[in-house]
Design a protein around this motif. Structure first.
Motif, PDB file in Angstrom:
ATOM      1  N   ASN A  67       0.833  -1.201   0.000  1.00 38.99           N
ATOM      2  CA  ASN A  67       0.000   0.000   0.000  1.00 38.99           C
ATOM      3  C   ASN A  67       0.870   1.255   0.000  1.00 38.99           C
ATOM      4  O   ASN A  67       0.661   2.174  -0.795  1.00 38.99           O
ATOM      5  CB  ASN A  67      -0.928  -0.013   1.222  1.00 38.99           C
ATOM      6  CG  ASN A  67      -1.994   1.076   1.137  1.00 38.99           C
ATOM      7  OD1 ASN A  67      -2.586   1.290   0.079  1.00 38.99           O
ATOM      8  ND2 ASN A  67      -2.217   1.795   2.219  1.00 38.99           N
ATOM      9  N   VAL A  71       0.383   1.366  -3.987  1.00 40.73           N
ATOM     10  CA  VAL A  71      -0.957   1.927  -4.227  1.00 40.73           C
ATOM     11  C   VAL A  71      -0.987   3.428  -3.949  1.00 40.73           C
ATOM     12  O   VAL A  71      -1.579   4.197  -4.700  1.00 40.73           O
ATOM     13  CB  VAL A  71      -2.038   1.191  -3.422  1.00 40.73           C
ATOM     14  CG1 VAL A  71      -3.418   1.674  -3.854  1.00 40.73           C
ATOM     15  CG2 VAL A  71      -1.926  -0.309  -3.598  1.00 40.73           C
ATOM     16  N   LYS A  72      -0.306   3.847  -2.897  1.00 49.58           N
ATOM     17  CA  LYS A  72      -0.310   5.283  -2.569  1.00 49.58           C
ATOM     18  C   LYS A  72       0.376   6.115  -3.651  1.00 49.58           C
ATOM     19  O   LYS A  72       0.237   7.337  -3.688  1.00 49.58           O
ATOM     20  CB  LYS A  72       0.367   5.512  -1.212  1.00 49.58           C
ATOM     21  CG  LYS A  72      -0.511   5.100  -0.045  1.00 49.58           C
ATOM     22  CD  LYS A  72      -1.579   6.144   0.173  1.00 49.58           C
ATOM     23  CE  LYS A  72      -2.302   5.973   1.485  1.00 49.58           C
ATOM     24  NZ  LYS A  72      -3.251   7.082   1.697  1.00 49.58           N
ATOM     25  N   HIS A 178      -9.135   4.268  -3.241  1.00 49.51           N
ATOM     26  CA  HIS A 178      -8.367   3.086  -3.634  1.00 49.51           C
ATOM     27  C   HIS A 178      -9.120   2.270  -4.681  1.00 49.51           C
ATOM     28  O   HIS A 178      -8.534   1.794  -5.648  1.00 49.51           O
ATOM     29  CB  HIS A 178      -8.065   2.213  -2.411  1.00 49.51           C
ATOM     30  CG  HIS A 178      -6.814   2.619  -1.683  1.00 49.51           C
ATOM     31  ND1 HIS A 178      -6.587   3.905  -1.257  1.00 49.51           N
ATOM     32  CD2 HIS A 178      -5.710   1.903  -1.321  1.00 49.51           C
ATOM     33  CE1 HIS A 178      -5.402   3.963  -0.658  1.00 49.51           C
ATOM     34  NE2 HIS A 178      -4.854   2.754  -0.672  1.00 49.51           N
ATOM     35  N   THR A 242      -8.738  -4.178  -0.426  1.00 48.68           N
ATOM     36  CA  THR A 242      -9.608  -3.028  -0.135  1.00 48.68           C
ATOM     37  C   THR A 242     -11.039  -3.508   0.089  1.00 48.68           C
ATOM     38  O   THR A 242     -11.727  -3.073   1.015  1.00 48.68           O
ATOM     39  CB  THR A 242      -9.569  -2.016  -1.306  1.00 48.68           C
ATOM     40  OG1 THR A 242      -8.225  -1.578  -1.478  1.00 48.68           O
ATOM     41  CG2 THR A 242     -10.458  -0.804  -1.032  1.00 48.68           C
TER      42      THR A 242
END
Ligand SMILES: CCCCCCCCCCCCCCCC(=O)SCCNC(=O)CCNC(=O)[C@H](O)C(C)(C)COP(=O)(O)O
Ligand SMILES: Nc1ncnc2c1ncn2[C@@H]1O[C@H](COP(=O)(O)O)[C@@H](OP(=O)(O)O)[C@H]1O
Length: 274
Positions: A67, A71-72, A178, A242
């Protein structure tokens, strides 16, 4: 997605002795329905999982390394993957089927990337002030509560600012960023990758009977395409996480709908322009 050329190819159509990987790749790119169904089905799967014996795993933490590192910074990684695809496109000979399609001229590919980037920006980063996802939240009664450097309750503060001052995003409908980012990135990459996979598989299938050029599909698949597929698998996994651990069902549904709107616009309605 170009499905015509593939399904009309007799070499492919007559192939019966296909490996599982070949069949999966073939399905994923010949049937856009399959790709389009993958993410809503994953959302449902994540919901169902919540009814089971639900021990939190490493991925239940926001600080999990995937993450934080991937993802961030999700659009950055998607952009890198797309530039790898552009490099692959440039490496193809002029006689290649994809290279001869006007839609896959470099200028049009870059235009689609810029549109996808703009779409990501307005939904998650900035839209004449707050991004759309934060506007939805505020419009439905959400506020930033309790930050150390701000008044008790603020309305016109972005989710990022709210977090950075230690506040909590409370009330309202908060579309899942997300969910949006992971699906938007994945659909964009799948749709762009599809004709390249199509051509690769056509050539691969045609060469299978030649014992000199017979290689396993995973060995034969160009590294550029392998890297993009690896990112797509990572995005799918994080989306599943998520779905299992974060947000309400309807907040994920709204993130998903925003992501699908871009596909409908760019790959269906305005396909002839972009
Ligand atoms: C021959 C090739 C020539 C090419 C010329 C093209 C020129 C293109 C110029 C434009 C380049 C744009 C590149 C974009 C790169 C980036 O995206 S950098 C920014 C990276 N940032 C992210 O990825 C952030 C992702 N995060 C989010 O969107 C949000 O944080 C979130 C995950 C949706 C939600 O986060 P929450 O914290 O949970 O709210
Ligand atoms: N797959 C995942 N792995 C780890 N954290 C996730 C996640 N999906 C969502 N989150 C976290 O859940 C919160 C809400 O996400 P979002 O609104 O973007 O869908 C965010 O927290 P933070 O904002 O505190 O980082 C985000 O990092």
């Amino acid at each position: 997605m170009d499905t015509q050329s593939f399904s009309a190819n007799p070499v492919i159509e007559k192939a019966t002795n296909t490996s599982v990987v070949t069949r999966i790749l073939r399905q994923l790119h010949t049937s856009n329905r399959l790709i389009l169904m993958l993410y809503p089905l994953t959302l449902l799967l994540g919901q169902l999982y919540q009814f089971g014996p639900n021990e939190p795993t490493y991925f239940a933490s926001k600080r999990n390394i995937i993450n934080v590192l991937f993802v961030k910074r999700g659009w950055l990684w998607t952009a890198i993957a797309y530039f790898i695809l552009l490099a692959y496109r440039l490496s193809l000979p002029a006689s290649s089927l994809v290279a001869t399609k006007p839609r896959y001229r470099l200028s049009r590919m870059i235009a689609r990337f810029l549109v996808a980037t703009l779409y990501w920006v307005v939904f998650t980063q900035w839209f004449f002030g707050l991004p759309i996802m934060d506007r939805v939240f505020v419009f439905t009664g959400g506020k930033c509560n309790g930050g150390v450097q701000i008044q008790d309750s603020l309305v016109n503060v972005s989710s990022a600012t709210c977090r950075s001052v230690g506040g909590t995003w409370l009330g309202g409908h908060d579309p899942s960023g997300h969910t949006f980012l992971l699906i938007h990135s994945s659909l964009f990459l799948w749709y762009e990758l599809s004709p390249f996979l199509d051509e690769f598989l056509t050539i691969y299938r045609a060469g299978r009977n030649d014992s000199k050029s017979r290689k396993s599909i995973l060995v034969a698949l160009p590294t550029h395409l392998k890297l993009i597929i690896a990112l797509l698998i990572l995005w799918w996994w994080m989306f599943l996480m998520t779905c299992i651990y974060f947000h309400s069902f309807f907040e994920k549904i709204s993130g998903l709908i925003w992501a699908y709107v871009e596909v409908v616009l760019v790959y269906m309605i305005f396909r002839h322009l972009l």
